[in-house]
Every structure is written in C-alpha cells, then in structure tokens.
Design an enzyme around this catalytic site. Structure first.
Site, PDB file in Angstrom:
ATOM      1  N   LYS A 136       0.844  -1.194   0.000  1.00  0.00           N
ATOM      2  CA  LYS A 136       0.000   0.000   0.000  1.00  0.00           C
ATOM      3  C   LYS A 136       0.878   1.241   0.000  1.00  0.00           C
ATOM      4  O   LYS A 136       2.018   1.130   0.436  1.00  0.00           O
ATOM      5  CB  LYS A 136      -0.945   0.025   1.215  1.00  0.00           C
ATOM      6  N   TYR A 222      -4.814   4.158   5.733  1.00  0.00           N
ATOM      7  CA  TYR A 222      -5.299   3.312   6.838  1.00  0.00           C
ATOM      8  C   TYR A 222      -6.617   3.859   7.385  1.00  0.00           C
ATOM      9  O   TYR A 222      -7.502   3.093   7.769  1.00  0.00           O
ATOM     10  CB  TYR A 222      -4.272   3.259   7.969  1.00  0.00           C
TER      11      TYR A 222
HETATM   12  P1  NAD Z   1      12.211   2.093   2.314  1.00  0.00           P
HETATM   13  O1  NAD Z   1      12.609   3.459   1.916  1.00  0.00           O
HETATM   14  O2  NAD Z   1      12.679   1.577   3.620  1.00  0.00           O
HETATM   15  O3  NAD Z   1      12.642   1.047   1.191  1.00  0.00           O
HETATM   16  C1  NAD Z   1      12.456   1.291  -0.178  1.00  0.00           C
HETATM   17  C2  NAD Z   1      13.314   0.340  -0.983  1.00  0.00           C
HETATM   18  O4  NAD Z   1      13.163   0.672  -2.362  1.00  0.00           O
HETATM   19  C3  NAD Z   1      14.811   0.454  -0.651  1.00  0.00           C
HETATM   20  O5  NAD Z   1      15.355  -0.838  -0.597  1.00  0.00           O
HETATM   21  C4  NAD Z   1      15.377   1.194  -1.850  1.00  0.00           C
HETATM   22  O6  NAD Z   1      16.700   0.849  -2.132  1.00  0.00           O
HETATM   23  C5  NAD Z   1      14.448   0.744  -2.964  1.00  0.00           C
HETATM   24  N1  NAD Z   1      14.414   1.669  -4.091  1.00  0.00           N
HETATM   25  C6  NAD Z   1      14.484   1.329  -5.376  1.00  0.00           C
HETATM   26  N2  NAD Z   1      14.433   2.381  -6.165  1.00  0.00           N
HETATM   27  C7  NAD Z   1      14.350   3.456  -5.370  1.00  0.00           C
HETATM   28  C8  NAD Z   1      14.290   4.865  -5.622  1.00  0.00           C
HETATM   29  N3  NAD Z   1      14.270   5.355  -6.860  1.00  0.00           N
HETATM   30  N4  NAD Z   1      14.217   5.671  -4.564  1.00  0.00           N
HETATM   31  C9  NAD Z   1      14.193   5.192  -3.302  1.00  0.00           C
HETATM   32  N5  NAD Z   1      14.245   3.870  -3.008  1.00  0.00           N
HETATM   33  C10 NAD Z   1      14.338   3.007  -4.037  1.00  0.00           C
HETATM   34  O7  NAD Z   1      10.619   2.031   2.237  1.00  0.00           O
HETATM   35  P2  NAD Z   1       9.649   1.015   2.969  1.00  0.00           P
HETATM   36  O8  NAD Z   1       9.249   1.602   4.265  1.00  0.00           O
HETATM   37  O9  NAD Z   1      10.217  -0.346   2.949  1.00  0.00           O
HETATM   38  O10 NAD Z   1       8.356   1.120   2.019  1.00  0.00           O
HETATM   39  C11 NAD Z   1       8.255   0.388   0.806  1.00  0.00           C
HETATM   40  C12 NAD Z   1       6.771   0.173   0.498  1.00  0.00           C
HETATM   41  O11 NAD Z   1       6.191  -0.562   1.565  1.00  0.00           O
HETATM   42  C13 NAD Z   1       5.944   1.454   0.392  1.00  0.00           C
HETATM   43  O12 NAD Z   1       4.938   1.272  -0.570  1.00  0.00           O
HETATM   44  C14 NAD Z   1       5.333   1.603   1.754  1.00  0.00           C
HETATM   45  O13 NAD Z   1       4.124   2.342   1.783  1.00  0.00           O
HETATM   46  C15 NAD Z   1       5.087   0.149   2.109  1.00  0.00           C
HETATM   47  N6  NAD Z   1       5.023  -0.070   3.562  1.00  0.00           N
HETATM   48  C16 NAD Z   1       3.957  -0.733   4.057  1.00  0.00           C
HETATM   49  C17 NAD Z   1       3.840  -0.952   5.409  1.00  0.00           C
HETATM   50  C18 NAD Z   1       2.662  -1.710   5.951  1.00  0.00           C
HETATM   51  O14 NAD Z   1       2.456  -1.701   7.160  1.00  0.00           O
HETATM   52  N7  NAD Z   1       1.896  -2.382   5.105  1.00  0.00           N
HETATM   53  C19 NAD Z   1       4.831  -0.471   6.267  1.00  0.00           C
HETATM   54  C20 NAD Z   1       5.933   0.184   5.737  1.00  0.00           C
HETATM   55  C21 NAD Z   1       6.016   0.374   4.367  1.00  0.00           C
END
Ligand code: NAD
Length: 365
Positions: A136, A222
């Site tokens: 999401k 949410y």
């Molecule tokens: P994050 O920033 O920690 O990780 C993002 C990942 O994408 C990194 O590994 C990064 O290297 C990679 N990436 C690839 N191309 C990129 C670019 N151009 N710019 C930046 N990063 C790039 O993010 P996250 O918190 O892991 O979130 C990722 C997804 O998961 C999002 O859609 C977020 O909304 C979702 N999420 C959901 C929940 C949940 O409870 N369901 C919780 C956290 C995150």
C-alpha cells in the site's frame, strides 16, 4: 543429512513435517498425500518494511517462504542470501528481473518499493507469470491501479494489496461490530493516523514523483480503510483541507490532511492524517453504543474497547497471516479478501480528497 539432499530443501521439508520422526511407510504415504507445497515468495525492494517485517514474518509462514530477492543494491545480496539461505539463482536486480519468469521456485512476487514504482514491477511480475502482492498505497493514481489490475487479469495471475489489518483480530472485530450492526447503525466514525516526521528530509516519501503524495498516501490510506471496513460501505463524497506548518520540509507533499467522508447509510467519517502529529485510533459511534481501537493501525499492541468493556484478542504476526492467506488463495484458487480492486478504490478516494483540497468544495468519489 545426506549430501544429496539440499540444505534449503531439507529445512523446508523438515518445517513441513515430512521427515519428522522417521515415520512408517503408511504414515509417509499419508504425509505425501497431505503435503502442501510452500509457495516461494520473492521480495522486490529490500528497504525497511522488507527487512524488519516481511522477511522475518516469512520465517513464520506455514504456506509460503522467502525464496528470492530483487534488489538494486549488490551489497545486500550476500547478507540476505546468508541470512535467509537464498540460492544465487534466486537473486535478481531490477535489470534482469523479467527472467524470474523462468524460475520455478518463485510463485509470488511481493512489491515493496516506493509507490511510483509499484505499477511497473507489478506489471512486470504478472507478465513473468507470477502472482503479485503489492504494498500500500497501491499506486500514485487510479489509472495506474487499473493498469495493474488489467495486467494481472490478462496474465491470469492474482493480485493483492498488503492490507495486513484485514487479518488482525482487533480490526476484524471492528469489521464485525460495524458490518453486522451489533450496536445498530453507525452514525459517526472518527479516525486519525500519523506520526511526527523525524527522518531524512531527502527521503522518497517526501518527493511527489516517487510517493504520489504525503501523509494522506502513506498513513491516510489506513484511515480510509478503517472507515470503509468498519461501515462496510463506500463513501459517496469527501470534503477536505490541508494544513501545512513546515513548508520547507513538506515542499512537495501534504503534511496534515483533515477530511470528512459521507456514507450512503447516513454515517459520517471525520478523518485526519499527518506527518507532523502522533495519532493512531479508530472509533465508531452507533445507535446503541460505541466501539473503538485506541491503538488501531500498528504492527501490534492493539487496544480495543466497546460500550460493554475492553476487547481481548491475541496479538498476531499480521504480515505472516496476510502472506499465508494469499498463498492459500493461490493454491486453492480462491479470491483474496484484499484484492487490487480494494487498493484502487482507496486511491479513487485519495484522488477525490486531493480534488477537494484544490477546489475547497465537497467532491464525489
Ligand atoms: P524504504 O525506503 O525503507 O525502502 C524502499 C526500498 O526501495 C529500498 O530498498 C530502496 O533501495 C528501494 N528503491 C528502489 N528504487 C528506489 C528509488 N528510486 N528511490 C528510493 N528507493 C528506491 O521504504 P519502505 O518503508 O520499505 O516502504 C516500501 C513500500 O512498503 C511502500 O509502498 C510503503 O508504503 C510500504 N510499507 C507498508 C507498510 C505496511 O504496514 N503495510 C509499512 C511500511 C512500508
């Protein structure tokens, strides 16, 4: 362990109980008959959520396991391979990702990237013949969501969104109490979800091109979800406004959004989301009582109560429950309770909220 029995397969089979306690022939035959193959999941994007939530949850899953990774950061490959016992042939980068089509170990691709990348990787995964879980918010626009749904349909693959709270007992109780009208018709929903941004001012979440929006896209979905699954209805109209107190930090995306949603049954949801306020609750007021989660949307530690007293449910691993359910849907060819269409509807509501902020008027969804 025989040297001819690969260590990974041994661990998997042991976890499935097929090698337990040297069973007799008839037990072995029964086991073989009942043996359900664990589906292989490949995580795309090894950031915070994959590292600290999804990968550890996959160790607890009964119906699926972490079979592969897709990463643009070569230094992560060995760390993940060692930690999760992932063979080199199941490690991909963003360039060679499409060749995952030839990998029989991978049944499900889980897209855990910045929001603007969800569309591309969901469509590439479907074209590679894989079922997809996409995090999401589903995408940066309803048009992108629709393209993702269409691509999965065309490839005859299932698509679900990472809506973990549909598998979480306290939130499931809110759904039951609201949708079954246990306290009568709901008159009012009140919900907020937010935190005070203390992170990197250059993070992708603060860049419109990558995130699609700010607090509303990330945390506000949410609240939209909470109001939708508690009422069991779809909002007809929204009226919203944005509050910005740190324009330098939130140059490109929304900081705090306040909005109201009107539902066909007459209930009104008063909603709020923020990157600059701590809040996390979901409350419903109905004809004959109220019910609420004063800790609503977190990974654990839910707190719930109704007019009749406090709620008591176990804290579960939500991500494991969500992924196990999807793996079972794939195996049994059942619909997921969190399909792409649900993610699309949330983004349609998000778009109506942004339209209302711009117009200053009530907007139809
Ligand atoms: P994050 O920033 O920690 O990780 C993002 C990942 O994408 C990194 O590994 C990064 O290297 C990679 N990436 C690839 N191309 C990129 C670019 N151009 N710019 C930046 N990063 C790039 O993010 P996250 O918190 O892991 O979130 C990722 C997804 O998961 C999002 O859609 C977020 O909304 C979702 N999420 C959901 C929940 C949940 O409870 N369901 C919780 C956290 C995150």
């Amino acid at each position: 362990m025989s040297t001819f029995y690969p260590r990974r397969k041994f661990i998997r089979d042991i976890s499935l109980g097929t090698l337990a306690l040297a069973p007799g022939i008839s037990t072995l035959a029964a086991c073989a008959k009942n043996k359900q193959k664990k589906l292989g999941v490949a995580l795309v994007g090894l950031g915070g959520y994959s590292t600290y939530q999804l990968a550890p949850a996959l160790l607890q899953c009964k119906n699926c396991y972490l079979a592969g990774i897709v990463t643009g950061t070569p230094s992560k490959e060995k760390i993940w391979a060692d930690k999760y016992n992932i063979p080199q042939k199941n490690i991909y980068n963003y360039q060679n990702f499409d060749s995952i089509a030839d990998n029989k170990d991978i049944d499900i691709v889980y897209v855990v990237l910045p929001v603007a990348m969800h569309k591309e990787y969901t469509i590439r995964a479907a074209k590679a013949g894989k079922h997809v879980i996409c995090e999401k918010p589903m995408a940066v626009s309803a048009a992108d969501c629709q393209a993702m749904i269409d691509a999965c349909k065309q490839a005859n693959r299932m698509l679900s969104i990472g809506y973990r709270l549909h598998f979480e007992p306290f939130n499931m109780e809110m759904m039951r109490l609201g949708q079954k009208k246990v306290f009568g018709n709901i008159m009012k929903i009140n919900s907020s979800n937010g935190f005070v941004w203390g992170g990197d001012p250059n993070a992708w979440r603060l860049k419109k091109a990558l995130a699609g929006g700010g607090a509303l896209m990330d945390m506000g979905v949410y609240v939209i979800q909470g109001a939708r699954y508690t009422t069991g209805e779809e909002p007809l109209t929204v009226k919203a406004k944005e509050i910005k107190t740190k324009p330098d930090l939130f140059k490109e995306v929304d900081e705090t959004v306040v909005w109201e949603m009107k539902f066909p049954g007459g209930s009104v949801a008063e909603c709020r989301t923020s990157y600059n306020e701590n809040a996390n609750f979901l409350r419903a007021e109905a004809e004959r009582g109220w019910f609420e989660l004063s800790e609503a949307y977190r990974y654990g530690g839910m707190v719930g109560a109704t007019t009749n007293g406090s709620m008591s449910f176990p804290n579960i691993n939500q991500q494991a429950a969500q992924m196990d359910d999807f793996a079972q849907c794939v195996t049994q060819n059942k619909s997921t309770r969190v399909p792409g269409e649900m993610g699309l509807q949330d983004i349609k509501i998000v778009e109506a909220i942004y339209r209302s902020i711009a117009s200053g008027k009530e907007e139809s969804v």
